[in-house]
Design an enzyme around this catalytic site. Structure first.
Site, short mmCIF file in Angstrom:
data_model
loop_
_atom_site.label_atom_id
_atom_site.label_comp_id
_atom_site.label_asym_id
_atom_site.label_seq_id
_atom_site.Cartn_x
_atom_site.Cartn_y
_atom_site.Cartn_z
N LYS A 1 0.84 -1.20 0.00
CA LYS A 1 0.00 0.00 0.00
C LYS A 1 0.87 1.25 0.00
O LYS A 1 0.63 2.20 -0.74
CB LYS A 1 -0.93 0.00 1.23
CG LYS A 1 -2.09 -0.96 1.10
CD LYS A 1 -2.82 -1.17 2.42
CE LYS A 1 -3.89 -2.26 2.27
NZ LYS A 1 -4.49 -2.70 3.53
N GLN B 1 -4.88 -1.27 9.72
CA GLN B 1 -4.81 -2.61 9.13
C GLN B 1 -5.45 -3.63 10.08
O GLN B 1 -5.09 -3.71 11.26
CB GLN B 1 -3.33 -2.97 8.88
CG GLN B 1 -3.12 -4.28 8.17
CD GLN B 1 -3.66 -4.29 6.74
OE1 GLN B 1 -3.48 -3.35 5.99
NE2 GLN B 1 -4.33 -5.36 6.38
N ASP C 1 -11.29 3.10 4.33
CA ASP C 1 -11.72 1.70 4.26
C ASP C 1 -13.26 1.59 4.22
O ASP C 1 -13.80 0.55 3.90
CB ASP C 1 -11.21 0.92 5.48
CG ASP C 1 -10.11 -0.06 5.13
OD1 ASP C 1 -9.97 -0.39 3.94
OD2 ASP C 1 -9.41 -0.52 6.05
#
Ligand code: NDP
Length: 296
Positions: free
Chosen positions: A54, A98, A121
């Protein structure tokens, strides 16, 4: 194989090029560099790989990448304080924590602490509610990537029968919402579904998000259907580690009209959509025009 291969890797490269164009526009029009902060708690090897990837792709499209690596025994209070700082930081337009988090941390509490406008997200309860009511939101990256591939392949999805196997908050449920938003007739299947094979055979669009290697065989696939395989499962094959999806690719590809491979399908699109969400968040934060084609 008779099915058309939906090449997620190639499509993700195209999305990243579009993201880079919008990053340049935001820089030129607002004088700021869109920035993504990724928070990793602990040393889960798969998470470390994702976070590295990422960070690299964020920089490649011209955005700023801020990585925060915390010890596995980090307290909830320390993590929440970091999120508060990132929420207040004008250089940060997207925040991603994460998952999975270590067991002593409450994921819902942590995710809901993120400023919803920076929640790239799309897991914050506000964004879940906005998506569910058809309002402008941050859309979860994996389902967004699946929808983009389906729109690219079919154009309109209106009136199609879609079956989503899996009802998780991060994939199954938002995927179903997006398909409903595109006027599909949607069925959500799960571990208690009766006669899953028959349910799957009714699908013009079959999305598998289960986490069981090759669980869906070709004879569950309607001839000509489009199959999107979200699953990422690590298996041993002839003594070698291998990644496979939730769909038995060879038998399904002999029946389907189109299918995504694993790897090289949904996975690359997920990260591309994370970058897309970050530039969308930066544009919205600065009152700029919404980047077209990068969100629903
Ligand atoms: P979860 O474990 O959270 O959810 C799995 C879902 O599958 C549940 O709803 C469960 O049903 C259902 N399920 C389990 N067994 C069966 C069965 N035998 N028949 C029907 N349904 C079943 O997984 P995620 O949604 O987080 O992830 C799903 C897969 O997608 C995983 O392989 C994961 O690695 C992959 N993934 C890939 C991403 C990518 O970028 N490509 C991103 C995110 C995930 P129930 O609710 O009844 O238990």
């Amino acid at each position: 194989m008779t099915a058309t291969l939906i090449d997620g890797k190639a499509f993700a490269a195209k999305v990243r090029t579009e993201v880079a164009t919008h990053v340049a526009r935001v820089k030129a029009e607002a004088g700021i560099t869109p920035g993504l902060a990724v928070v990793l708690v602990g040393e889960d090897p798969a998470s470390q790989v994702y976070v590295r990837s990422k960070g690299k792709q964020t920089v490649e499209v011209g955005m700023a990448s801020f990585e925060h690596r915390l010890e596995a025994d980090t307290s909830e209070r320390a993590l929440l304080e970091l999120i508060d700082r990132l929420n207040a930081d004008p250089q940060v337009h997207g925040i991603l924590v994460q998952l999975p988090l270590p067991d002593h941390l409450d994921s819902d509490l942590v995710i809901n602490r993120i400023d919803p406008t920076k929640d790239v997200d799309g897991f914050h309860i506000s964004n879940v509610g906005l998506l569910g009511t058809g309002q402008k939101s941050m859309v979860p990256c994996t389902p967004l990537g699946c929808l983009m591939m389906l729109r690219e392949h079919h154009g309109s999805l209106s009136g199609m029968n879609a079956v989503v196997v899996g009802r998780s908050n991060i994939v199954g449920k938002p995927m179903a919402q997006l398909l409903l938003g595109d006027s599909c007739t949607v069925t959500i299947a799960h571990s208690r579904t009766r006669d899953l094979a028959a349910v799957c055979r009714g699908a013009d669009i079959l999305v598998a998000a289960v986490g069981r290697p090759r669980m869906i065989p070709g004879d569950w696939v309607k001839p000509g259907a489009t199959v999107i395989d979200v699953g990422i499962n690590r298996i041993e094959d002839g003594g070698k580690a291998k990644l496979v999806g939730d769909v038995d690719f060879d038998s399904a590809a002999a029946v389907a009209g189109a299918i995504t491979p694993v790897p090289g399908g949904v996975g690359p699109m997920t990260i591309a959509c994370l970058l897309a969400n970050t530039v969308v968040a930066a544009a919205r934060a600065n009152g700029l025009a919404e980047p077209q084609g990068l969100t629903v």
